[in-house]
Design a protein around this motif. Sequence first.
Motif, short mmCIF file in Angstrom:
data_model
loop_
_atom_site.label_atom_id
_atom_site.label_comp_id
_atom_site.label_asym_id
_atom_site.label_seq_id
_atom_site.Cartn_x
_atom_site.Cartn_y
_atom_site.Cartn_z
N GLN A 101 0.83 -1.20 0.00
CA GLN A 101 0.00 0.00 0.00
C GLN A 101 0.88 1.26 0.00
O GLN A 101 0.58 2.22 -0.70
CB GLN A 101 -0.93 -0.01 1.21
N LEU A 102 1.96 1.24 0.76
CA LEU A 102 2.87 2.39 0.78
C LEU A 102 3.50 2.61 -0.60
O LEU A 102 3.62 3.75 -1.06
CB LEU A 102 3.97 2.17 1.82
N LEU A 103 3.90 1.53 -1.25
CA LEU A 103 4.48 1.65 -2.59
C LEU A 103 3.47 2.20 -3.59
O LEU A 103 3.80 3.04 -4.43
CB LEU A 103 5.00 0.29 -3.06
N GLU A 104 2.23 1.74 -3.50
CA GLU A 104 1.20 2.24 -4.40
C GLU A 104 0.93 3.73 -4.17
O GLU A 104 0.79 4.49 -5.13
CB GLU A 104 -0.09 1.43 -4.22
N GLY A 111 1.70 9.30 -6.25
CA GLY A 111 2.00 10.66 -5.79
C GLY A 111 1.27 11.11 -4.56
O GLY A 111 1.27 12.28 -4.21
N ILE A 112 0.60 10.18 -3.86
CA ILE A 112 -0.11 10.55 -2.63
C ILE A 112 0.88 10.86 -1.52
O ILE A 112 0.72 11.82 -0.77
CB ILE A 112 -1.09 9.44 -2.21
N ASP A 113 1.93 10.03 -1.39
CA ASP A 113 2.94 10.23 -0.36
C ASP A 113 4.18 10.91 -0.95
O ASP A 113 4.49 10.74 -2.12
CB ASP A 113 3.36 8.89 0.26
N HIS A 114 4.90 11.63 -0.11
CA HIS A 114 6.14 12.26 -0.53
C HIS A 114 7.23 11.21 -0.76
O HIS A 114 7.21 10.14 -0.16
CB HIS A 114 6.62 13.26 0.54
N VAL A 115 8.18 11.54 -1.60
CA VAL A 115 9.27 10.63 -1.95
C VAL A 115 10.08 10.24 -0.72
O VAL A 115 10.52 9.10 -0.58
CB VAL A 115 10.18 11.28 -3.02
N TRP A 116 10.28 11.14 0.23
CA TRP A 116 11.11 10.88 1.39
C TRP A 116 10.43 10.00 2.43
O TRP A 116 11.06 9.46 3.32
CB TRP A 116 11.54 12.19 2.06
#
Length: 138
Positions: free
Chosen positions: A4-7, A12-17
Motif C-alpha cells: 500500500q505504501l508503494l502504491e 504521488g499521494i505520499d512524498h518521496v522521502w
Amino acid sequence: EMIQLLECRQVGIDHVWLMPKIYGSYKWTQLSISRNKSFQRVHQKGICALDYENSSSRYLLSGGASGTIAIHDTLYPVGVSNYTCPVVTSITGSSTPSAHTHSISSLQWYPHDTGIFTSSSTYKTLRIWDTNEMCVGC
C-alpha cells in the motif's frame, strides 16, 4: 502494508522521502536480540552513539565517551553457533591525529554508501570521514 505504501508513492499521494523513513523504522522493529552474537570490545568507557548502515546492512558504527569511533562488521557466518562481530577498524586520538578528543555525541552513515560517515562530539566538532582511507574527508 508495504504494498500500500508503494502504491501511494507511485501515484504521488505520499512524498518521496516518506517511504525510506517508514522502511527504516520497519527494519528496526524486525530486529531481535541474539544470544549467540556479541561485539568485540573496543570502548574503554561508555558507548554514546550508534548507527547501522542501510546500503549493505552490514556495518555498525559505535562512538564512545573517550572519543573513540569503531566500525563493526555484523555479517554473521552461516552455521556458526556463537559469533563475536569483529571491529574492522577504530579511530582513536593516538591512531588518528584528527580524531575527536571528547565524547562522541552523534554518528551517521552516508545513506547510499559505506565509504562516508559523519561524527560529532560534545566539544562542538563535526568530522566527515572517508572509510577507505580512515581520514577526515573534504
